[in-house]
Design a protein around this motif. Sequence first.
Motif, PDB file in Angstrom:
ATOM      1  N   ALA A   1      12.446  -3.387 -10.037  1.00  0.00           N
ATOM      2  CA  ALA A   1      13.273  -3.982 -11.082  1.00  0.00           C
ATOM      3  C   ALA A   1      14.488  -3.123 -11.387  1.00  0.00           C
ATOM      4  N   ALA A   2      14.329  -1.815 -11.247  1.00  0.00           N
ATOM      5  CA  ALA A   2      15.433  -0.887 -11.515  1.00  0.00           C
ATOM      6  C   ALA A   2      16.376  -0.747 -10.320  1.00  0.00           C
ATOM      7  N   GLY A   3      16.025  -1.400  -9.221  1.00  0.00           N
ATOM      8  CA  GLY A   3      16.864  -1.313  -8.030  1.00  0.00           C
ATOM      9  C   GLY A   3      16.658  -0.045  -7.232  1.00  0.00           C
ATOM     10  N   THR A   4      15.567   0.674  -7.504  1.00  0.00           N
ATOM     11  CA  THR A   4      15.266   1.919  -6.786  1.00  0.00           C
ATOM     12  C   THR A   4      13.830   1.876  -6.243  1.00  0.00           C
ATOM     13  N   PRO A   5      13.537   0.931  -5.372  1.00  0.00           N
ATOM     14  CA  PRO A   5      12.167   0.800  -4.862  1.00  0.00           C
ATOM     15  C   PRO A   5      11.742   2.029  -4.069  1.00  0.00           C
ATOM     16  N   PRO A   6      10.458   2.345  -4.061  1.00  0.00           N
ATOM     17  CA  PRO A   6       9.992   3.502  -3.296  1.00  0.00           C
ATOM     18  C   PRO A   6      10.112   3.232  -1.796  1.00  0.00           C
ATOM     19  N   ASP A   7      10.538   4.235  -1.051  1.00  0.00           N
ATOM     20  CA  ASP A   7      10.615   4.107   0.402  1.00  0.00           C
ATOM     21  C   ASP A   7       9.251   4.343   1.037  1.00  0.00           C
ATOM     22  N   VAL A   8       8.452   5.172   0.366  1.00  0.00           N
ATOM     23  CA  VAL A   8       7.111   5.477   0.853  1.00  0.00           C
ATOM     24  C   VAL A   8       6.163   5.582  -0.335  1.00  0.00           C
ATOM     25  N   ILE A   9       4.970   5.044  -0.170  1.00  0.00           N
ATOM     26  CA  ILE A   9       3.923   5.163  -1.189  1.00  0.00           C
ATOM     27  C   ILE A   9       2.747   5.910  -0.572  1.00  0.00           C
ATOM     28  N   LEU A  10       2.416   7.071  -1.125  1.00  0.00           N
ATOM     29  CA  LEU A  10       1.245   7.826  -0.688  1.00  0.00           C
ATOM     30  C   LEU A  10       0.076   7.381  -1.542  1.00  0.00           C
ATOM     31  N   MET A  11      -0.916   6.760  -0.924  1.00  0.00           N
ATOM     32  CA  MET A  11      -1.974   6.067  -1.666  1.00  0.00           C
ATOM     33  C   MET A  11      -3.353   6.674  -1.402  1.00  0.00           C
ATOM     34  N   ASP A  12      -3.980   7.170  -2.469  1.00  0.00           N
ATOM     35  CA  ASP A  12      -5.361   7.622  -2.369  1.00  0.00           C
ATOM     36  C   ASP A  12      -6.257   6.384  -2.230  1.00  0.00           C
ATOM     37  N   ILE A  13      -7.446   6.559  -1.670  1.00  0.00           N
ATOM     38  CA  ILE A  13      -8.341   5.409  -1.502  1.00  0.00           C
ATOM     39  C   ILE A  13      -9.255   5.218  -2.706  1.00  0.00           C
ATOM     40  N   ARG A  14     -10.003   6.245  -3.049  1.00  0.00           N
ATOM     41  CA  ARG A  14     -11.018   6.106  -4.091  1.00  0.00           C
ATOM     42  C   ARG A  14     -10.449   6.474  -5.462  1.00  0.00           C
ATOM     43  N   MET A  15     -10.241   5.433  -6.268  1.00  0.00           N
ATOM     44  CA  MET A  15      -9.679   5.625  -7.610  1.00  0.00           C
ATOM     45  C   MET A  15     -10.342   4.639  -8.563  1.00  0.00           C
ATOM     46  N   PRO A  16     -10.344   4.948  -9.865  1.00  0.00           N
ATOM     47  CA  PRO A  16     -10.932   4.026 -10.849  1.00  0.00           C
ATOM     48  C   PRO A  16     -10.051   2.803 -11.068  1.00  0.00           C
ATOM     49  N   ARG A  17     -10.606   1.809 -11.727  1.00  0.00           N
ATOM     50  CA  ARG A  17      -9.946   0.544 -12.087  1.00  0.00           C
ATOM     51  C   ARG A  17      -9.575  -0.275 -10.856  1.00  0.00           C
ATOM     52  N   MET A  18      -8.645   0.203 -10.054  1.00  0.00           N
ATOM     53  CA  MET A  18      -8.283  -0.476  -8.807  1.00  0.00           C
ATOM     54  C   MET A  18      -8.148   0.583  -7.727  1.00  0.00           C
ATOM     55  N   ASP A  19      -8.923   0.463  -6.645  1.00  0.00           N
ATOM     56  CA  ASP A  19      -8.864   1.473  -5.594  1.00  0.00           C
ATOM     57  C   ASP A  19      -7.632   1.294  -4.714  1.00  0.00           C
ATOM     58  N   GLY A  20      -7.444   2.225  -3.795  1.00  0.00           N
ATOM     59  CA  GLY A  20      -6.253   2.213  -2.969  1.00  0.00           C
ATOM     60  C   GLY A  20      -6.153   1.033  -2.021  1.00  0.00           C
ATOM     61  N   ILE A  21      -7.289   0.553  -1.549  1.00  0.00           N
ATOM     62  CA  ILE A  21      -7.276  -0.598  -0.635  1.00  0.00           C
ATOM     63  C   ILE A  21      -6.830  -1.855  -1.363  1.00  0.00           C
ATOM     64  N   ALA A  22      -7.401  -2.090  -2.545  1.00  0.00           N
ATOM     65  CA  ALA A  22      -7.010  -3.254  -3.336  1.00  0.00           C
ATOM     66  C   ALA A  22      -5.548  -3.165  -3.755  1.00  0.00           C
ATOM     67  N   ALA A  23      -5.108  -1.957  -4.109  1.00  0.00           N
ATOM     68  CA  ALA A  23      -3.711  -1.764  -4.506  1.00  0.00           C
ATOM     69  C   ALA A  23      -2.772  -2.006  -3.334  1.00  0.00           C
ATOM     70  N   THR A  24      -3.157  -1.527  -2.164  1.00  0.00           N
ATOM     71  CA  THR A  24      -2.343  -1.751  -0.965  1.00  0.00           C
ATOM     72  C   THR A  24      -2.200  -3.238  -0.696  1.00  0.00           C
ATOM     73  N   ARG A  25      -3.299  -3.952  -0.786  1.00  0.00           N
ATOM     74  CA  ARG A  25      -3.282  -5.397  -0.548  1.00  0.00           C
ATOM     75  C   ARG A  25      -2.386  -6.106  -1.572  1.00  0.00           C
ATOM     76  N   ALA A  26      -2.481  -5.700  -2.834  1.00  0.00           N
ATOM     77  CA  ALA A  26      -1.687  -6.344  -3.892  1.00  0.00           C
ATOM     78  C   ALA A  26      -0.201  -6.047  -3.725  1.00  0.00           C
ATOM     79  N   ILE A  27       0.116  -4.808  -3.403  1.00  0.00           N
ATOM     80  CA  ILE A  27       1.524  -4.420  -3.242  1.00  0.00           C
ATOM     81  C   ILE A  27       2.151  -5.100  -2.032  1.00  0.00           C
ATOM     82  N   LYS A  28       1.426  -5.125  -0.911  1.00  0.00           N
ATOM     83  CA  LYS A  28       1.953  -5.755   0.296  1.00  0.00           C
ATOM     84  C   LYS A  28       2.130  -7.265   0.114  1.00  0.00           C
TER      85      LYS A  28
END
Length: 242
Positions: A60-87
């Motif tokens: 929204a700010a016009g400065t999207p991340p070029d790379v996202i370093l994503m851990d896998i095991r996290m509370p609330r939403m894990d890295g796999i679910a987050a990757t799927r949602a972001i993609k």
Amino acid sequence: MNSAKDEGKMPERIRVLVVDDQTLVREGLRKLLELEADIEVAGTAADGEAATAAVERLYAAGTPPDVILMDIRMPRMDGIAATRAIKARWPGAHIVILTTFDDTELIREGLRAGALGYSLKDITAEQLAMTVRTAARGEVLLQPDIASKVFSTLIPSARSLTTPPNHAAHTPYMDIPSYVEELTEREREILAMVAQGASNRQVAEALYVTEGTVKNHMSSILGKLGVRDRTQAALKARELGL
């Protein structure tokens, strides 16, 4: 969102979003990356939900991340679910799974969710910076020491293949999809190298062609396989035993 013609181009400074539920790891990665002149940390997040919200704010700010370093095991939403949602919302996002766990099943699921690649957290600062730069170019990241274990589960075993009539019982057989038959010999050669984790530059050097030629072949390969990026192409190649 990154357009196709922008794929492979390096931004002036690489914006990185660091996602990890452990504060020490998150801040440690931030400090290491901030030592690099061509890298800036655009933000951090402690779980998948926070990561998705952070990506939305940055776009929204016009400065999207070029790379996202994503851990896998996290509370609330894990890295796999987050990757799927972001993609799903931002298909051009370059996500790298960065994990402590040598868990091939989790890594494989992350790649299927759309991650560009993965790396274990025990890499050096130099390797971390190289990982970010490679991902920013849209190239596949497959750490060699565990790549074979990750992909071995995707290759059909001989026992799972059927034997057609008039063939010897020991001869494995599998119907090859028509889209694979459409690949040229050179495209199959390049796809096999990509499935082993080779970058465009490495493929070009091995085949004595230009990187531009490799990129053109890759565009054709992605179209014929019906996949969105190099990682998905590598997975498809491994699934088909190519």
